[in-house]
Design a protein around this motif. Sequence first.
Motif, PDB file in Angstrom:
ATOM      1  N   ILE A 199      -2.991  -0.072   0.257  1.00  0.00           N
ATOM      2  CA  ILE A 199      -2.832   1.211   0.948  1.00  0.00           C
ATOM      3  C   ILE A 199      -3.656   2.291   0.248  1.00  0.00           C
ATOM      4  O   ILE A 199      -4.369   3.076   0.891  1.00  0.00           O
ATOM      5  CB  ILE A 199      -1.344   1.621   0.991  1.00  0.00           C
ATOM      6  CG1 ILE A 199      -0.546   0.639   1.855  1.00  0.00           C
ATOM      7  CG2 ILE A 199      -1.191   3.040   1.536  1.00  0.00           C
ATOM      8  CD1 ILE A 199       0.964   0.826   1.753  1.00  0.00           C
ATOM      9  N   ALA A 200      -3.557   2.339  -1.090  1.00  0.00           N
ATOM     10  CA  ALA A 200      -4.286   3.351  -1.853  1.00  0.00           C
ATOM     11  C   ALA A 200      -5.786   3.234  -1.656  1.00  0.00           C
ATOM     12  O   ALA A 200      -6.499   4.239  -1.591  1.00  0.00           O
ATOM     13  CB  ALA A 200      -3.931   3.237  -3.335  1.00  0.00           C
ATOM     14  N   ARG A 201      -6.290   2.001  -1.547  1.00  0.00           N
ATOM     15  CA  ARG A 201      -7.725   1.802  -1.334  1.00  0.00           C
ATOM     16  C   ARG A 201      -8.140   2.138   0.093  1.00  0.00           C
ATOM     17  O   ARG A 201      -9.210   2.709   0.322  1.00  0.00           O
ATOM     18  CB  ARG A 201      -8.097   0.347  -1.640  1.00  0.00           C
ATOM     19  CG  ARG A 201      -8.093  -0.027  -3.110  1.00  0.00           C
ATOM     20  CD  ARG A 201      -8.768  -1.382  -3.315  1.00  0.00           C
ATOM     21  NE  ARG A 201      -8.129  -2.430  -2.525  1.00  0.00           N
ATOM     22  CZ  ARG A 201      -7.157  -3.223  -2.989  1.00  0.00           C
ATOM     23  NH1 ARG A 201      -6.701  -3.053  -4.229  1.00  0.00           N
ATOM     24  NH2 ARG A 201      -6.642  -4.163  -2.227  1.00  0.00           N
ATOM     25  N   ALA A 202      -7.284   1.778   1.066  1.00  0.00           N
ATOM     26  CA  ALA A 202      -7.694   1.848   2.461  1.00  0.00           C
ATOM     27  C   ALA A 202      -7.606   3.242   3.064  1.00  0.00           C
ATOM     28  O   ALA A 202      -8.512   3.668   3.797  1.00  0.00           O
ATOM     29  CB  ALA A 202      -6.855   0.877   3.293  1.00  0.00           C
ATOM     30  N   LEU A 203      -6.522   3.973   2.792  1.00  0.00           N
ATOM     31  CA  LEU A 203      -6.304   5.229   3.509  1.00  0.00           C
ATOM     32  C   LEU A 203      -7.431   6.238   3.356  1.00  0.00           C
ATOM     33  O   LEU A 203      -7.852   6.841   4.358  1.00  0.00           O
ATOM     34  CB  LEU A 203      -4.969   5.858   3.087  1.00  0.00           C
ATOM     35  CG  LEU A 203      -3.681   5.161   3.537  1.00  0.00           C
ATOM     36  CD1 LEU A 203      -2.484   6.085   3.339  1.00  0.00           C
ATOM     37  CD2 LEU A 203      -3.758   4.707   4.982  1.00  0.00           C
ATOM     38  N   PRO A 204      -7.956   6.471   2.151  1.00  0.00           N
ATOM     39  CA  PRO A 204      -9.029   7.459   2.047  1.00  0.00           C
ATOM     40  C   PRO A 204     -10.280   7.084   2.837  1.00  0.00           C
ATOM     41  O   PRO A 204     -11.075   7.956   3.193  1.00  0.00           O
ATOM     42  CB  PRO A 204      -9.320   7.499   0.534  1.00  0.00           C
ATOM     43  CG  PRO A 204      -8.062   7.026  -0.108  1.00  0.00           C
ATOM     44  CD  PRO A 204      -7.537   5.979   0.825  1.00  0.00           C
ATOM     45  N   GLY A 205     -10.444   5.787   3.125  1.00  0.00           N
ATOM     46  CA  GLY A 205     -11.634   5.340   3.832  1.00  0.00           C
ATOM     47  C   GLY A 205     -11.495   5.251   5.335  1.00  0.00           C
ATOM     48  O   GLY A 205     -12.493   5.038   6.046  1.00  0.00           O
TER      49      GLY A 205
END
Length: 313
Positions: free
Chosen positions: A106-112
């Motif tokens: 989640i931490a990796r995906a949301l900003p992208g």
Amino acid sequence: MQQRASEHVPAPSLAVVILTYNEERHITRAIDSIRALATEIVVVDSFSHDRTVELAAAAGARVLQNPFVTQARQFQWAMDHAGLTADWVLRLDADEVIGDDLAAAIARALPGYGPDVAGVNFARRHIFMGRWIRHGGRYPLWLLRLFRRGQGRVEDRWMDEHIVVWGGRTERLHGVFEDRNLHDLGFFTAKHNAYAVREAVDVLIGRHRLAAEDAGVLEAKTSGQAKAKRWIKQRVYNRLPFGVGPFALWLYRYLAKLGFLDGREGLIYHTLQGFWYPFLVEAKVVEFEKAMADCATLPERRARLAAMSGLPV
């Protein structure tokens, strides 16, 4: 759990909403599983009699209280009154846990994610009597639990409500997402007895047009699995003769979908959740319909159903 991988990743703009009532056994565990990931943690409590509020506050959550009617309305109350400011909202039940690997994903995906992504599905696994129920069609159970604020809502239903989104597509993220309730079988059966009342009311609302139905899961974007199950339930299952549906569902889960591979705990789970519970729903539908048989008007039927179910229909 292992050391949280997401602790070294900048946290996304994420609010987590947890609904509670007497969840002192679970609430700290739930908050701990998302503490490093969330920028806001809001617990909406239904006036618990145990230490839920105290423990939630101690774990770092902002606690609000509101009288409970349904899960859907309680969550919507949180969206309307909690003053959420994060870009994304995650709905988490108090007895659920986000694993380290899913938190990191989640931490990796949301900003992208661009504006074309409105929601995210997770694969929930159910832990029953200490055993992961892998078969019987119970895993992976894809649920839409994460959505962009302002682009999602929960269906207004008495039971089996789902989050629906608009204005963008949905994605899937993989990782541990567990339903691991620590209570005993007595709690499980009592909870499902209460659920059966609510599901029976939903069936009768649709059958007799007692109120407007929220068809969000069939018309909007959500988990494809949830949409297919709702369509089958409404168009096929609920039209079967009394008792046929629960027996067919048990055969499907336990034999066709290999539920017997889940061992002794699986036999208990699939029989209770896959036969006893749906049979109880059907029995309550029969009971409520008999009670409404002499009602000539819709207001009379609503009033009788409210009296029988104890719900403000």
